[in-house]
Motif scaffolding. Structure first.
Motif, PDB file in Angstrom:
ATOM      1  N   LEU A 149     -35.467  74.894  23.669  1.00 53.75           N
ATOM      2  CA  LEU A 149     -35.188  74.413  22.002  1.00 53.75           C
ATOM      3  C   LEU A 149     -35.957  72.976  21.810  1.00 53.75           C
ATOM      4  N   GLN A 150     -36.150  72.789  22.349  1.00 51.22           N
ATOM      5  CA  GLN A 150     -37.205  71.255  22.123  1.00 51.22           C
ATOM      6  C   GLN A 150     -38.533  71.573  22.789  1.00 51.22           C
ATOM      7  N   ALA A 151     -38.526  72.100  23.729  1.00 49.38           N
ATOM      8  CA  ALA A 151     -40.013  72.384  24.594  1.00 49.38           C
ATOM      9  C   ALA A 151     -40.799  73.215  23.622  1.00 49.38           C
ATOM     10  N   VAL A 152     -40.103  74.131  22.429  1.00 51.00           N
ATOM     11  CA  VAL A 152     -40.618  75.092  22.097  1.00 51.00           C
ATOM     12  C   VAL A 152     -41.039  74.775  21.074  1.00 51.00           C
ATOM     13  N   GLN A 153     -40.120  73.329  20.017  1.00 50.28           N
ATOM     14  CA  GLN A 153     -40.170  72.928  19.171  1.00 50.28           C
ATOM     15  C   GLN A 153     -41.927  71.754  19.310  1.00 50.28           C
ATOM     16  N   ASP A 154     -41.779  70.927  20.645  1.00 48.03           N
ATOM     17  CA  ASP A 154     -43.470  70.485  21.181  1.00 48.03           C
ATOM     18  C   ASP A 154     -44.443  71.438  21.983  1.00 48.03           C
ATOM     19  N   GLU A 155     -44.346  72.731  22.338  1.00 48.62           N
ATOM     20  CA  GLU A 155     -45.405  73.128  22.669  1.00 48.62           C
ATOM     21  C   GLU A 155     -46.231  73.761  21.298  1.00 48.62           C
ATOM     22  N   LEU A 156     -45.491  74.536  20.301  1.00 49.94           N
ATOM     23  CA  LEU A 156     -46.227  75.259  19.294  1.00 49.94           C
ATOM     24  C   LEU A 156     -45.780  74.201  17.971  1.00 49.94           C
TER      25      LEU A 156
ATOM     26  N   VAL B 124     -38.519  74.262  15.009  1.00 49.76           N
ATOM     27  CA  VAL B 124     -37.048  74.945  15.065  1.00 49.76           C
ATOM     28  C   VAL B 124     -35.487  74.422  13.976  1.00 49.76           C
ATOM     29  N   LEU B 125     -35.075  74.432  13.522  1.00 43.56           N
ATOM     30  CA  LEU B 125     -34.091  74.247  12.184  1.00 43.56           C
ATOM     31  C   LEU B 125     -32.567  74.665  12.839  1.00 43.56           C
ATOM     32  N   GLY B 126     -32.107  73.691  13.166  1.00 42.63           N
ATOM     33  CA  GLY B 126     -30.779  73.962  13.904  1.00 42.63           C
ATOM     34  C   GLY B 126     -29.574  74.211  12.186  1.00 42.63           C
TER      35      GLY B 126
ATOM     36  N   LEU C  61     -29.108  63.778  23.949  1.00 47.36           N
ATOM     37  CA  LEU C  61     -30.329  65.127  24.651  1.00 47.36           C
ATOM     38  C   LEU C  61     -31.932  64.876  24.053  1.00 47.36           C
ATOM     39  N   ASP C  62     -31.806  64.116  23.169  1.00 46.52           N
ATOM     40  CA  ASP C  62     -33.465  63.884  22.850  1.00 46.52           C
ATOM     41  C   ASP C  62     -33.686  64.749  22.153  1.00 46.52           C
ATOM     42  N   VAL C  63     -32.904  65.077  21.245  1.00 50.17           N
ATOM     43  CA  VAL C  63     -33.238  66.710  19.896  1.00 50.17           C
ATOM     44  C   VAL C  63     -34.011  65.652  18.959  1.00 50.17           C
ATOM     45  N   ASP C  64     -35.539  65.827  18.207  1.00 46.14           N
ATOM     46  CA  ASP C  64     -35.468  65.752  17.190  1.00 46.14           C
ATOM     47  C   ASP C  64     -36.274  66.284  16.107  1.00 46.14           C
ATOM     48  N   TYR C  65     -35.943  67.892  16.146  1.00 46.38           N
ATOM     49  CA  TYR C  65     -35.696  68.730  15.259  1.00 46.38           C
ATOM     50  C   TYR C  65     -34.976  68.498  14.994  1.00 46.38           C
ATOM     51  N   PRO C  66     -34.890  69.267  13.139  1.00 42.18           N
ATOM     52  CA  PRO C  66     -33.838  68.882  11.911  1.00 42.18           C
ATOM     53  C   PRO C  66     -32.355  69.749  12.455  1.00 42.18           C
ATOM     54  N   SER C  67     -31.297  69.764  11.638  1.00 39.82           N
ATOM     55  CA  SER C  67     -30.568  70.419  11.670  1.00 39.82           C
ATOM     56  C   SER C  67     -29.942  70.202  10.029  1.00 39.82           C
ATOM     57  N   ILE C  68     -29.115  71.697   9.855  1.00 43.55           N
ATOM     58  CA  ILE C  68     -28.023  71.668   8.651  1.00 43.55           C
ATOM     59  C   ILE C  68     -26.539  71.426   9.689  1.00 43.55           C
ATOM     60  N   TYR C  69     -26.376  70.748   8.962  1.00 43.86           N
ATOM     61  CA  TYR C  69     -24.889  70.028   9.324  1.00 43.86           C
ATOM     62  C   TYR C  69     -23.727  71.801   8.409  1.00 43.86           C
ATOM     63  N   ASP C  70     -23.599  72.443   9.001  1.00 42.03           N
ATOM     64  CA  ASP C  70     -22.764  73.538   8.544  1.00 42.03           C
ATOM     65  C   ASP C  70     -20.942  73.840   9.326  1.00 42.03           C
ATOM     66  N   PRO C  71     -20.180  72.794   9.285  1.00 39.85           N
ATOM     67  CA  PRO C  71     -18.931  72.649   9.414  1.00 39.85           C
ATOM     68  C   PRO C  71     -18.614  73.834   9.013  1.00 39.85           C
ATOM     69  N   SER C  72     -18.964  74.755   7.986  1.00 38.99           N
ATOM     70  CA  SER C  72     -17.040  75.681   7.451  1.00 38.99           C
ATOM     71  C   SER C  72     -18.104  77.152   7.794  1.00 38.99           C
ATOM     72  N   GLY C  73     -19.962  76.902   8.036  1.00 36.99           N
ATOM     73  CA  GLY C  73     -20.542  77.975   7.952  1.00 36.99           C
ATOM     74  C   GLY C  73     -20.966  78.431   6.821  1.00 36.99           C
ATOM     75  N   ARG C  74     -20.893  78.049   5.540  1.00 36.30           N
ATOM     76  CA  ARG C  74     -21.245  78.078   4.490  1.00 36.30           C
ATOM     77  C   ARG C  74     -23.515  78.332   4.353  1.00 36.30           C
ATOM     78  N   ALA C  75     -23.570  77.577   4.746  1.00 35.60           N
ATOM     79  CA  ALA C  75     -25.268  77.854   4.668  1.00 35.60           C
ATOM     80  C   ALA C  75     -25.580  79.357   5.319  1.00 35.60           C
ATOM     81  N   MET C  76     -24.232  80.230   6.417  1.00 34.35           N
ATOM     82  CA  MET C  76     -24.507  81.048   7.446  1.00 34.35           C
ATOM     83  C   MET C  76     -24.508  82.035   6.877  1.00 34.35           C
ATOM     84  N   LEU C  77     -24.809  82.262   4.751  1.00 35.07           N
ATOM     85  CA  LEU C  77     -23.854  83.539   4.240  1.00 35.07           C
ATOM     86  C   LEU C  77     -25.169  83.625   3.992  1.00 35.07           C
TER      87      LEU C  77
END
Length: 240
Positions: A111-118, A125-127, A144-160
């Motif tokens: 996923l990081q490679a896709v972000q870097d390439e494109l 890429v958004l985790g 793992l040297d991941v530099d794309y952002p992520s939403i912290y969603d332990p409850s799965g609320r954002a997934m709705l």
């Protein structure tokens, strides 16, 4: 709609024309139900329908449903909210992951490679980090040297916002086109080889033209692209 409804008593010789007419009517009804696998609801919003065991789904432009309202707390900064609308006009690769998930660890560099390439092609890429704790998730990102952002969603609320999407499926990757419509879904671990050509093709779609059509990516686990009609297509990919 039930496809197993009784056809009536058509076994006798005199009833065969009636049975034939009933058969034609049944085919017409089934054809009308083909759209049940469509990712688009009546209002154009994304609605996930069970893929019947398939793990990779690709939608042609006229069957893509839009995702709206997706937002959540930033994993890196609890005081910051990340919104899908922050990436207006960009192709967004949503990746559902957890630090406890071995396949998530295996695909992070892809996923990081896709972000870097494109990155310079307007791809983000958004985790979406699920069923996790913040410390473990941040250790995952840093180690793992991941530099794309992520939403912290332990409850799965954002997934709705991904209406009907199985929140228990991890890892999962959803590729949104520049209008933030669902163009591809991977309900399995992804690789750079499998994901990069597909995302590149989606990024290359002409704005307002409705899509790239046939891509024929030899590296995208099977080679064919989104098909027309109301059902998503599937592409196969050899193991890692």
């Amino acid at each position: 709609m039930r496809s197993d409804r009784l056809w009536g008593r058509g076994g006798r010789r005199a009833g065969r024309p009636v049975a034939a007419l009933a058969l034609v009517a049944l085919f017409a009804l089934l054809s009308g139900c083909a759209g049940s696998e469509n990712a688009v609801s009546d209002n154009g919003e994304f609605t996930f329908v069970s893929p019947g065991g398939r793990t990779r789904l690709f939608y042609s432009p006229d069957e893509r449903g839009r995702v709206t309202g997706l937002k959540g707390e930033s994993l890196a900064d609890a005081d910051n909210t990340i919104r899908l609308s922050d990436f207006s006009g960009e192709v967004v690769v949503l990746n559902v992951w957890g630090s406890w998930c071995p396949p998530c660890r295996a695909e992070a560099d892809d996923l990081q490679a896709v972000q870097d390439e494109l990155d310079d092609r307007g791809v983000q890429v958004l985790g979406i980090n699920v069923r996790d704790n913040r410390d473990a998730a941040n250790d995952f990102v840093h180690n793992l040297d991941v530099d794309y952002p992520s939403i912290y969603d332990p409850s799965g609320r954002a997934m709705l916002a991904l209406n009907g999407f199985p929140r228990s499926t991890t890892p999962a990757t959803v590729v949104l086109d520049r209008e933030h419509r669902v163009a591809a879904i991977y309900l399995t671990e992804v690789t750079e080889q499998g994901l990069l050509p597909k995302v590149r093709d989606i990024a290359n779609e002409n704005s307002g033209s409705g899509g790239a059509g046939n891509t024929g990516d030899s590296g995208d686990r099977g080679g064919s692209s989104s098909t027309g009609g109301s059902s998503p297509s599937e592409e196969r990919e050899p193991g890692r």
